[in-house]
Structures are given as C-alpha cells and as structure tokens.
Design a protein around this motif. Structure first.
Motif, short mmCIF file in Angstrom:
data_model
loop_
_atom_site.label_atom_id
_atom_site.label_comp_id
_atom_site.label_asym_id
_atom_site.label_seq_id
_atom_site.Cartn_x
_atom_site.Cartn_y
_atom_site.Cartn_z
N PHE A 56 29.67 46.43 45.77
CA PHE A 56 31.13 46.49 45.74
C PHE A 56 31.76 45.11 45.93
CE2 PHE A 56 31.18 51.19 47.27
CZ PHE A 56 30.74 51.58 46.01
N GLY A 57 31.16 44.31 46.79
CA GLY A 57 31.67 42.95 46.97
C GLY A 57 31.52 42.11 45.71
N ALA A 58 30.35 42.23 45.05
CA ALA A 58 30.15 41.51 43.79
C ALA A 58 31.13 42.01 42.72
CB ALA A 58 28.71 41.68 43.32
N LEU A 115 33.74 39.75 40.68
CA LEU A 115 33.74 39.75 39.22
C LEU A 115 35.08 40.21 38.66
CD1 LEU A 115 30.19 41.21 38.46
CD2 LEU A 115 30.93 38.83 38.32
N LEU A 116 35.71 41.14 39.34
CA LEU A 116 37.03 41.58 38.90
C LEU A 116 38.05 40.45 39.02
CD1 LEU A 116 38.77 43.93 37.91
CD2 LEU A 116 39.16 44.55 40.32
N LEU A 117 37.95 39.66 40.07
CA LEU A 117 38.84 38.51 40.22
C LEU A 117 38.60 37.49 39.12
CD1 LEU A 117 40.96 36.98 41.88
CD2 LEU A 117 39.10 36.06 43.27
N LEU A 118 37.32 37.21 38.81
CA LEU A 118 37.01 36.28 37.72
C LEU A 118 37.51 36.81 36.38
CD1 LEU A 118 33.37 35.17 38.66
CD2 LEU A 118 35.50 33.89 38.94
N ALA A 119 37.40 38.12 36.19
CA ALA A 119 37.89 38.70 34.94
C ALA A 119 39.40 38.55 34.81
CB ALA A 119 37.49 40.18 34.86
N LEU A 120 40.13 38.74 35.91
CA LEU A 120 41.58 38.56 35.87
C LEU A 120 41.94 37.11 35.58
CD1 LEU A 120 42.68 40.80 38.90
CD2 LEU A 120 42.88 41.30 36.45
N ILE A 121 41.20 36.16 36.16
CA ILE A 121 41.45 34.74 35.88
C ILE A 121 41.19 34.43 34.41
CG2 ILE A 121 40.67 32.40 36.38
CD1 ILE A 121 40.12 33.29 39.23
N ALA A 122 40.10 34.98 33.88
CA ALA A 122 39.80 34.75 32.47
C ALA A 122 40.86 35.36 31.56
CB ALA A 122 38.43 35.35 32.14
N ILE A 123 41.34 36.54 31.93
CA ILE A 123 42.38 37.17 31.11
C ILE A 123 43.67 36.36 31.13
CG2 ILE A 123 43.88 39.20 30.97
CD1 ILE A 123 41.49 40.88 31.86
N LEU A 124 44.08 35.90 32.31
CA LEU A 124 45.30 35.09 32.40
C LEU A 124 45.15 33.78 31.64
CD1 LEU A 124 46.24 35.64 36.17
CD2 LEU A 124 47.28 36.70 34.15
N TYR A 125 43.98 33.17 31.73
CA TYR A 125 43.77 31.92 31.01
C TYR A 125 43.80 32.13 29.50
CZ TYR A 125 41.49 27.67 29.37
OH TYR A 125 41.20 26.51 28.71
N LEU A 126 43.14 33.18 29.04
CA LEU A 126 43.10 33.43 27.60
C LEU A 126 44.47 33.83 27.06
CD1 LEU A 126 39.70 35.33 27.32
CD2 LEU A 126 40.20 33.00 26.59
N ARG A 127 45.26 34.50 27.85
CA ARG A 127 46.60 34.87 27.38
C ARG A 127 47.46 33.65 27.14
NH1 ARG A 127 48.72 39.96 27.90
NH2 ARG A 127 50.77 39.04 28.34
N ILE A 159 31.45 45.37 35.60
CA ILE A 159 32.58 45.94 36.34
C ILE A 159 32.70 47.44 36.08
CG2 ILE A 159 35.09 45.93 36.52
CD1 ILE A 159 35.05 42.93 36.08
N LEU A 160 32.53 47.84 34.83
CA LEU A 160 32.59 49.27 34.51
C LEU A 160 31.51 50.05 35.24
CD1 LEU A 160 33.38 49.43 30.67
CD2 LEU A 160 34.92 49.73 32.61
N LEU A 161 30.31 49.50 35.29
CA LEU A 161 29.21 50.18 35.96
C LEU A 161 29.47 50.33 37.46
CD1 LEU A 161 26.41 51.40 35.48
CD2 LEU A 161 25.42 49.15 35.95
N ILE A 162 29.99 49.27 38.08
CA ILE A 162 30.27 49.33 39.52
C ILE A 162 31.39 50.32 39.81
CG2 ILE A 162 31.11 47.99 41.48
CD1 ILE A 162 29.66 45.58 40.31
N LEU A 163 32.43 50.34 38.98
CA LEU A 163 33.51 51.29 39.19
C LEU A 163 33.02 52.74 39.04
CD1 LEU A 163 36.47 49.51 37.33
CD2 LEU A 163 36.09 49.69 39.81
#
Length: 404
Positions: A272-274, A278-290, A185-189
C-alpha cells in the motif's frame, strides 16, 4: 576653327604679341559661353572627361585676338586678330555649340546607363573615359547574399527538419513511466478492494460458498474474519489477534497463525505504501504531460492499459492451468517455507478456505481487467483525439475557398 587650322599655323610666320589694352572692353564676361544654359552647365564634365570647348584650338584673348595651340607645331601659339563684333559672334556660336554638345552628351550618358544598368547608371567621373569600366565598391553586406553550395543547403534543411520532428526526451520518459506505473496501481487498488469487510460479507453470504465443518457460523466468520482483515490495514501489534478468544475461552488464533498474519501485514502495508508513492508519481507525470505534451497523458494511459491487459491475461492463464501450483509459488515469493501452512482445523483455514482465495483472485483480475478495458476505450487513438480532424477541417475549408 576647323581641321585646316594646324596646317596654316605651320606655314604662318610668327605673329607679334597681341594688344593687351583692356581699357575699351565692356563689363561683359570674356567667356560668356561658359555661363549656365538653363539647368545644364556647359562646363560640366562630359563623357570621356572632356569639357565643351576645351578641345577647340583657340580661346578668346583680350584685345580681339584668339589664341590657339597648334598641336602639329609642338605647341606654337598662333594669334588671330579680330574685331569686337567678330569676337562676340564667335562667343555666341561657341556657346550654343557647347550647350548642344553638353545636352547631347547628357542624353548619351542616360541612354548608356539605361541600356547597361549593371555597369551603373551614373556618368563617368572626371578623368575617366567613356569606354572605361566604372569601379563600384561592394556593399558591406554583399557576402550575405551569396548562396552556399547545394550540399550545404540540403544538410542544413535536413538538420532543421530533424530538429523540428525530434521530440523532447522528458515527455517520452514521463509517458513510459506512466505506462509502467498504471498496471501496478490498478493491481494494488484491486487488492485493497478485496481486503475489506465488504468483500468478506459478499463472500460469506453468496450462494455456494462452503460452510465451516468445525462449527463456525456465518456470523462467527464475519466477526472473526473482520478482525483479521482490519489487522492487515491498521497499526496494531500482534496482540490484536493474539488476545482474541472464541466462545469456549480458548485463543482463537495460534501463535503460528498470528506470526503469519504479522508477515502478511508487513507485505500488505509495504504494498500500500508503494502504491501511494506510485500514485503520486503518476499524478506528477500526468500534470507534466498536460503542460508539456499534447496528448501525452492519453498515450501513456493507452500504453499502460495494453500492458495491464497483457499482464492480467498472462497471470490468469497460469492460475487457470494450475491454481494450487500458482498459489504455492505466490506464497514462496513473499514468505518463508513452513510459515504459511496450517491444519484444516486452524482458524485461518476455517475463516479463509481455498475457495475464498480463488474468488479473491477472480475478483482482483476482474476489477483490473474492467478498469483497463475502460481506459483502453477512453484513450483509443481516434482521428479526433489525435487532432487529425482539426487539421483536416481548415484544409477542407481552404480547398472549398479555392474552388469558389
């Protein structure tokens, strides 16, 4: 009665039948010695199953006679005459003796029960002897109090400890997923930040940037370069670049240049689509881990920042050792051979010279490196972040309380 009674009964002649006329008797009970004495019943069972007076060889009989069983004579009856006064005196003596023996028997029972609590504290029931053991049926739940073998206890303790220390699989998977996604994600941004008109303006106006030897001014470069960068992120077709003309009226980009820019657009939009997925998956992972794992987000980002640093340092080393080789291999991964090579007088080379791509690579590496370092510092596993300080504080307070 005494121990000499059987001997006299053996030598005595058979006695006549006793006088059974009860007309002269009073209403007083004939067996008054069996009546309760205080709270204790003289007729209650005593240790050994005996009753007071039961072992006396004689018993009162109407008519002033006492009948006794002569055990030595095989059960022969012996009658003993006596007056009413003698009978009353005998009853009083026997009653007092029975009450005393009953009290003594109860005291002995209590003493025996207190000395041997495991054998039971109650007196022996009817028909049992004082020395015989008392059978006590075990409780239905007595088997629950039986301790299993030590090996079984250790095995169960080990299983409980292992279950308590074992971590769920899903949070660990989410942490690994977050650590892998984060550098991508950092590389794509960073690539998205470079493919923008702002970066073009900084590049064309920075000191030392090489000029165009074929006549493009900085304003021309900014105008035509902005068309090329906008094309990479919009949904326009190849005509967006193919119909552009410069001052002389000729087309700005050749057909090969437009085709290559179309290929670059496919790669950029796919990236950009990928990145969005991946950003959506990262947000899901963050919410789950919280919700499910305390400190899981921190550990995932910390691992991801380490991976990002390793990746950037590795790629930066390769680019520094041989930029031309690195640039060539990069294009061979995404584009067909011959579709991305152009002449020095072509518009793409004049707008985006080699120095532009070097600066773009440096900018991407710097952005990713800076972000990963900041993330690494913010997620560094200090004692406070790991919760050790909060755990030690109650222990210290408890220790002070114990010392006080």
């Amino acid at each position: 009665m005494n121990d000499e009674t059987p001997a006299r009964a053996k030598n005595a002649a058979p006695q006549p039948e006793p006088f059974l006329d009860m007309s002269g008797d009073s209403d007083e009970p004939a067996f008054s010695w069996l009546t309760p004495a205080g709270k204790h019943k003289p007729g209650a069972d005593q240790p050994g199953g005996e009753k007071p007076g039961a072992d006396k060889p004689g018993a009162d009989k109407p008519g002033g006679e006492r009948i006794g069983w002569n055990e030595a004579a095989g059960g022969t009856k012996t009658a003993q005459p006596g007056s009413r006064a003698d009978r009353k005196a005998a009853e009083a003596a026997v009653g007092s003796s029975g009450a005393g023996s009953s009290a003594a028997g109860a005291g002995a029972t209590r003493t025996s029960a207190e000395e041997t609590p495991s054998a039971g504290s109650s007196a022996a029931g009817p028909g049992s002897s004082a020395g015989s053991p008392v059978f006590k049926e075990p409780l239905p739940t007595s088997a629950l109090h039986v301790r299993p073998p030590e090996e079984e206890v250790e095995r169960r303790n080990a299983q409980r400890e292992s279950a308590a220390n074992a971590k769920p699989v899903a949070p660990r998977v989410m942490q690994v997923l977050l650590a892998i996604i984060y550098p991508v994600i950092l590389l794509i941004l960073a690539v998205r930040a470079v493919t923008s008109p702002l970066f073009l303006w900084v590049e064309y106006n920075r000191p030392g940037f090489p000029g165009d030897g074929y006549g493009f001014s900085t304003d021309d470069r900014m105008t035509y370069g902005s068309y090329a960068v906008d094309y990479l992120s919009n949904w326009a077709g190849p005509r967006y670049l193919g119909d552009l003309v410069h001052r002389g009226g000729d087309k700005l980009f050749k057909e090969g240049e437009v085709s290559h820019m179309a290929d670059v657009k496919v790669v950029i939009l796919s990236t950009f689509g990928a990145g969005a997925l991946l950003l959506l998956l990262a947000l899901i992972a963050i919410l789950y881990l919280r919700r499910r794992s305390t400190g899981g987000v921190r550990r995932g980002l910390f691992a991801g920042s380490i991976i990002t640093l390793a990746l950037i340092l590795g790629l930066g080393t390769l680019a520094a050792l041989g930029w031309q080789q690195f640039f060539t291999e990069f294009h061979r991964i995404f584009f067909a051979d011959g579709s991305w090579t152009f002449s020095l007088d072509d518009a793409l080379i004049r707008l985006f010279p080699s120095q532009f791509w070097i600066d773009a690579g440096i900018a991407i590496a710097a952005l990713v490196l800076l972000t990963s370092v900041v993330t690494l510092v913010l997620t560094w596993p200090t004692r406070r972040r790991r919760g050790i300080a909060q755990q030690e504080k109650p222990d210290a307070e408890q220790e002070k309380a114990d010392q006080a």
